[in-house]
Design an enzyme around this catalytic site. Structure first.
Site, PDB file in Angstrom:
ATOM      1  N   SER A 133       0.845  -1.188   0.000  1.00 35.45           N
ATOM      2  CA  SER A 133       0.000   0.000   0.000  1.00 35.45           C
ATOM      3  C   SER A 133       0.883   1.241   0.000  1.00 35.45           C
ATOM      4  CB  SER A 133      -0.904  -0.010   1.238  1.00 35.45           C
ATOM      5  OG  SER A 133      -1.756   1.111   1.246  1.00 35.45           O
ATOM      6  N   LYS A 159      -1.038  -0.832  -4.480  1.00 40.03           N
ATOM      7  CA  LYS A 159      -2.270  -0.114  -4.116  1.00 40.03           C
ATOM      8  C   LYS A 159      -1.912   1.342  -3.849  1.00 40.03           C
ATOM      9  CE  LYS A 159      -4.469  -0.368   0.006  1.00 40.03           C
ATOM     10  NZ  LYS A 159      -5.302  -0.957   1.073  1.00 40.03           N
ATOM     11  N   LYS A 161      -3.173   4.946  -2.418  1.00 40.97           N
ATOM     12  CA  LYS A 161      -4.165   5.717  -1.680  1.00 40.97           C
ATOM     13  C   LYS A 161      -4.527   6.939  -2.512  1.00 40.97           C
ATOM     14  CE  LYS A 161      -4.222   3.384   2.313  1.00 40.97           C
ATOM     15  NZ  LYS A 161      -5.432   2.847   2.952  1.00 40.97           N
ATOM     16  N   ASP A 187      -7.332   2.981  -3.265  1.00 38.18           N
ATOM     17  CA  ASP A 187      -8.065   2.951  -2.002  1.00 38.18           C
ATOM     18  C   ASP A 187      -8.424   4.374  -1.615  1.00 38.18           C
ATOM     19  OD1 ASP A 187      -9.124   2.495   0.484  1.00 38.18           O
ATOM     20  OD2 ASP A 187      -7.262   1.802   1.409  1.00 38.18           O
ATOM     21  N   ASN A 189     -10.550   5.209   1.065  1.00 38.88           N
ATOM     22  CA  ASN A 189     -10.858   5.385   2.480  1.00 38.88           C
ATOM     23  C   ASN A 189     -12.047   6.309   2.707  1.00 38.88           C
ATOM     24  OD1 ASN A 189      -7.456   5.047   2.882  1.00 38.88           O
ATOM     25  ND2 ASN A 189      -8.844   3.746   4.056  1.00 38.88           N
ATOM     26  N   GLU A 212     -11.252   0.661  -3.805  1.00 35.96           N
ATOM     27  CA  GLU A 212     -11.595   0.260  -2.439  1.00 35.96           C
ATOM     28  C   GLU A 212     -12.278   1.393  -1.690  1.00 35.96           C
ATOM     29  OE1 GLU A 212      -9.206  -1.437   1.520  1.00 35.96           O
ATOM     30  OE2 GLU A 212      -8.158  -1.141  -0.387  1.00 35.96           O
ATOM     31  N   ASP A 237     -14.271  -2.074   2.442  1.00 36.33           N
ATOM     32  CA  ASP A 237     -13.344  -2.222   3.567  1.00 36.33           C
ATOM     33  C   ASP A 237     -14.062  -1.787   4.831  1.00 36.33           C
ATOM     34  OD1 ASP A 237     -11.372  -1.919   5.506  1.00 36.33           O
ATOM     35  OD2 ASP A 237     -10.060  -0.671   4.312  1.00 36.33           O
ATOM     36  N   LYS A 261     -10.308  -7.447   7.070  1.00 37.55           N
ATOM     37  CA  LYS A 261      -9.351  -7.043   8.102  1.00 37.55           C
ATOM     38  C   LYS A 261      -9.853  -7.625   9.422  1.00 37.55           C
ATOM     39  CE  LYS A 261      -7.699  -2.697   6.092  1.00 37.55           C
ATOM     40  NZ  LYS A 261      -7.787  -1.212   6.164  1.00 37.55           N
ATOM     41  N   GLY A 289      -4.439  -4.746   5.701  1.00 36.10           N
ATOM     42  CA  GLY A 289      -3.484  -4.555   6.785  1.00 36.10           C
ATOM     43  C   GLY A 289      -3.711  -3.236   7.491  1.00 36.10           C
TER      44      GLY A 289
END
Length: 366
Positions: A133, A159, A161, A187, A189, A212, A237, A261, A289
């Site tokens: 990541s 991956k 962010k 990702d 978030n 994600e 996620d 996770k 993770g």
């Protein structure tokens, strides 16, 4: 199995470089470790809650408090490691604290019986492919240098962010520099809203494995609406906190991939339930993770060896995050990590390293 006491240990783990996501930047990990002691053995678990409630409502101080006041006292005098989740079920939420306690009890029980964590969970592989990541960078040249370094180390998936305004350009730059053969995903978030669907749809041209958690963690309905507008698969996620939530997401069409996770879902046994559910419905899973030390990493690698984990996870080598790990380091070999084979987690904290990084300990007798 009778538990004679539980130790809560706080350790400070500096990161080798700052890790930036859409919700903040980490430069160190304030980690809560749980050690369960029995007459026959002891076991370790790692709580992945951050110092502040940014990724989830949980945070390290709160996890320690709920463990001390509610979760540890809730364990029966003689506990079956497979039933820890049921013993803690009456306490609402606090999944990360529950997961750490369950892992420590399982580790102690499996060490006593001589069985490995992977074998207990149902692992079918002796090593797992690893992705990495990459946090949000302040410049594209720096991002490209970082990705190049990880590919040179052998990571099989990258991956990135992303956040609004730092998405299309970095993804395009990575694709143009390293080509279409690199397994690439992003990702968010939960940094976007459904109004951003036209912008997110522009990611389709880059042939990503997945995007994600683009939207809010509590909005399965809008994720389903977004999924209908994108060619890129949506992976959830933060939205997946239990097998029941996973079932709801699958039923609604909110995702076609799930990041499991263990800390977020309340433990490794619930993770296995989600794995089984997804496998039965043809939904791909991979292991996420939370910048774990070798203790949490050992358990995650064992989980990622289950048959339904068909995508590379964020089970990176120890050196991705820490100059010195609290266990013997996990090292990448041909893009893979070995699944520990010893009893329990198959790893133990190194006493001299643990002593150096410990900031506080608390013994709770039973």
């Amino acid at each position: 199995m009778k538990i004679t006491g539980v130790e809560l240990r706080r350790i400070a783990m500096p990161l080798v470089s700052p890790f930036r996501t859409s919700f903040g930047t980490e430069t160190a990990r304030d980690v809560l470790l749980v050690r369960v002691v029995t007459p026959e053995s002891e076991g370790w678990g790692e709580c992945v809650a951050m110092s502040e409630p940014l990724y989830s409502p949980e945070y390290a101080d709160g996890a320690a408090d709920v463990l001390r006041r509610f979760l540890i006292p809730a364990l029966p005098e003689h506990v079956d490691a497979r039933l820890v989740g049921a013993a803690l079920e009456h306490v609402k939420g606090h999944q990360m604290a529950k997961a750490a306690l369950e892992a420590a009890v399982l580790d102690a029980s499996l060490r006593a019986s001589g069985e490995s964590f992977g074998r207990f969970l149902g692992a079918e592989r002796d090593r797992v492919p690893c992705g990495v990541s990459v946090g949000i960078m302040d410049s594209i040249p720096r991002l490209l240098d970082t990705v190049e370094g990880y590919l040179a180390e052998g990571y099989v998936r990258i991956k990135l962010k992303i956040e609004p305004g730092r998405d299309l350009a970095p993804v395009r730059a990575v694709r143009e520099r390293f080509g279409d053969d690199v397994l690439l995903q992003v990702d968010a978030n939960a940094a976007y809203t459904l109004a951003d669907a036209p912008r997110l749809a522009r990611l389709d041209e880059f042939g990503l494995l997945l995007i994600e958690q683009p939207l809010a963690d509590d909005d399965l309905v809008q994720h389903a609406a977004l999924a209908r507008r994108l060619a890129t698969p949506i992976c959830l996620d933060e939205s997946i906190t239990s097998a029941a939530q996973a079932a709801a997401a699958i039923t609604l069409g909110s995702c076609s991939i799930i990041n499991i996770k263990p800390g977020r879902v309340g433990g490794y046994l619930e993770s296995r339930r989600i794995h089984d559910l997804c496998r039965a419905h043809g939904v791909a899973v991979w292991c996420g993770g939370m910048l774990e030390t070798g203790i949490g990493r050992a358990a995650n690698v064992a989980l990622a060896a289950l048959p339904g984990f068909t995508l590379p996870g964020d089970t990176s080598a120890s050196g991705r995050y820490f100059a010195t790990d609290v266990t013997e380091p996990f090292e990448l070999s041909d893009g893979h990590l070995e699944v520990p084979r010893g009893p329990g987690l198959g790893v133990e904290p190194l006493p001299e390293v643990l002593a150096e990084v410990t900031t506080a300990t608390e013994w709770i007798p039973r």
